[in-house]
Design an enzyme around this catalytic site. Structure first.
Site, PDB file in Angstrom:
ATOM      1  N   HIS A  89       0.819  -1.209   0.000  1.00 54.57           N
ATOM      2  CA  HIS A  89       0.000   0.000   0.000  1.00 54.57           C
ATOM      3  C   HIS A  89       0.854   1.260   0.000  1.00 54.57           C
ATOM      4  O   HIS A  89       0.487   2.266  -0.628  1.00 54.57           O
ATOM      5  CB  HIS A  89      -0.945  -0.021   1.199  1.00 54.57           C
ATOM      6  CG  HIS A  89      -1.996  -1.076   1.090  1.00 54.57           C
ATOM      7  ND1 HIS A  89      -2.660  -1.585   2.172  1.00 54.57           N
ATOM      8  CD2 HIS A  89      -2.486  -1.748   0.011  1.00 54.57           C
ATOM      9  CE1 HIS A  89      -3.525  -2.504   1.781  1.00 54.57           C
ATOM     10  NE2 HIS A  89      -3.422  -2.621   0.478  1.00 54.57           N
ATOM     11  N   ASP A 144      -7.396  -5.846  -1.548  1.00 52.84           N
ATOM     12  CA  ASP A 144      -6.379  -4.910  -1.074  1.00 52.84           C
ATOM     13  C   ASP A 144      -5.722  -4.261  -2.288  1.00 52.84           C
ATOM     14  O   ASP A 144      -6.222  -4.347  -3.393  1.00 52.84           O
ATOM     15  CB  ASP A 144      -5.349  -5.619  -0.178  1.00 52.84           C
ATOM     16  CG  ASP A 144      -4.601  -6.736  -0.905  1.00 52.84           C
ATOM     17  OD1 ASP A 144      -4.808  -6.890  -2.132  1.00 52.84           O
ATOM     18  OD2 ASP A 144      -3.817  -7.446  -0.256  1.00 52.84           O
TER      19      ASP A 144
END
Length: 203
Positions: A89, A144
């Site tokens: 991320h 995700d």
């Protein structure tokens, strides 16, 4: 800049990021996530780079998370996944926020985090044999890699939920029709076309 799992080269002010684990479909493990973050930071900060291209080595973009490496963690899998996704991320955050265009050259399957990564790109060019699938609920995980953020904004909420709930696989043509892909090009012309565009933008 060369690592084992992620390779970065610079040509004519274009940073070319290659996910480099072709033997496992460029599956994302902890090392690749960490290296991708390092490369993303370098691309975002380097004055030598004015546009960025991301692609996969071999005949796949990325099949997503490396499930075998995750399973090997045993009881530590939960904390391990948090480490992997933290690096992933952060990498995507730098790539998306940098003041440079990010172009995805999807050269085959983009599944799970691979599809999320493609959705995070500003522009996406895909080879004729590319395929896109969310794949998360097959392994009991939520999306995700920014997929749950970008996908609804690209295709709309209903279509995004359909892809997330059913793991429906989109071929290159349908992905183009849904707006996930800007252009579909012959396999052997993908990188040349993307690099030509990237150099134009860099100039």
């Amino acid at each position: 800049m060369e690592n084992n799992s992620v390779h970065l080269s610079i040509e004519n002010h274009v940073g070319i990021i290659t996910l480099n684990r072709p033997e496992v479909g460029n599956a994302l493990d902890l090392q690749m996530a960490r290296e991708l973050m390092d490369v993303a930071i370098f691309c975002s900060e380097s004055e030598k780079i004015r546009a960025v291209v991301i692609t996969g080595a071999g005949n796949k973009f990325s099949v997503g998370g490396d499930l075998k490496s995750f399973a090997n963690e045993g009881d530590e899998i939960s904390s391990h996944l948090k480490s992997v996704t933290a690096y992933l991320h952060q990498a995507i955050s730098y790539l998306v926020r940098m003041n440079k265009p990010l172009i995805g050259a999807v050269n085959g399957v983009a599944a799970g985090a691979g599809m999320s990564l493609a959705c995070a790109c500003d522009l996406v060019y895909a080879s004729e044999n590319s395929k896109f699938v969310m794949a998360y609920n097959k392994i009991g995980l939520t999306p995700d890699g920014s997929g749950s953020y970008f996908l609804p904004r690209i295709v709309g909420m209903k279509r995004a939920l359909e892809l997330m709930y059913t793991n429906r696989l989109l071929g290159a043509k349908e992905a183009n029709e849904w707006g996930i892909v800007n252009h579909v090009v012959p396999n052997d012309k993908l990188m040349a076309g993307v690099l030509d565009l990237a150099e134009t933008l860099a100039n």
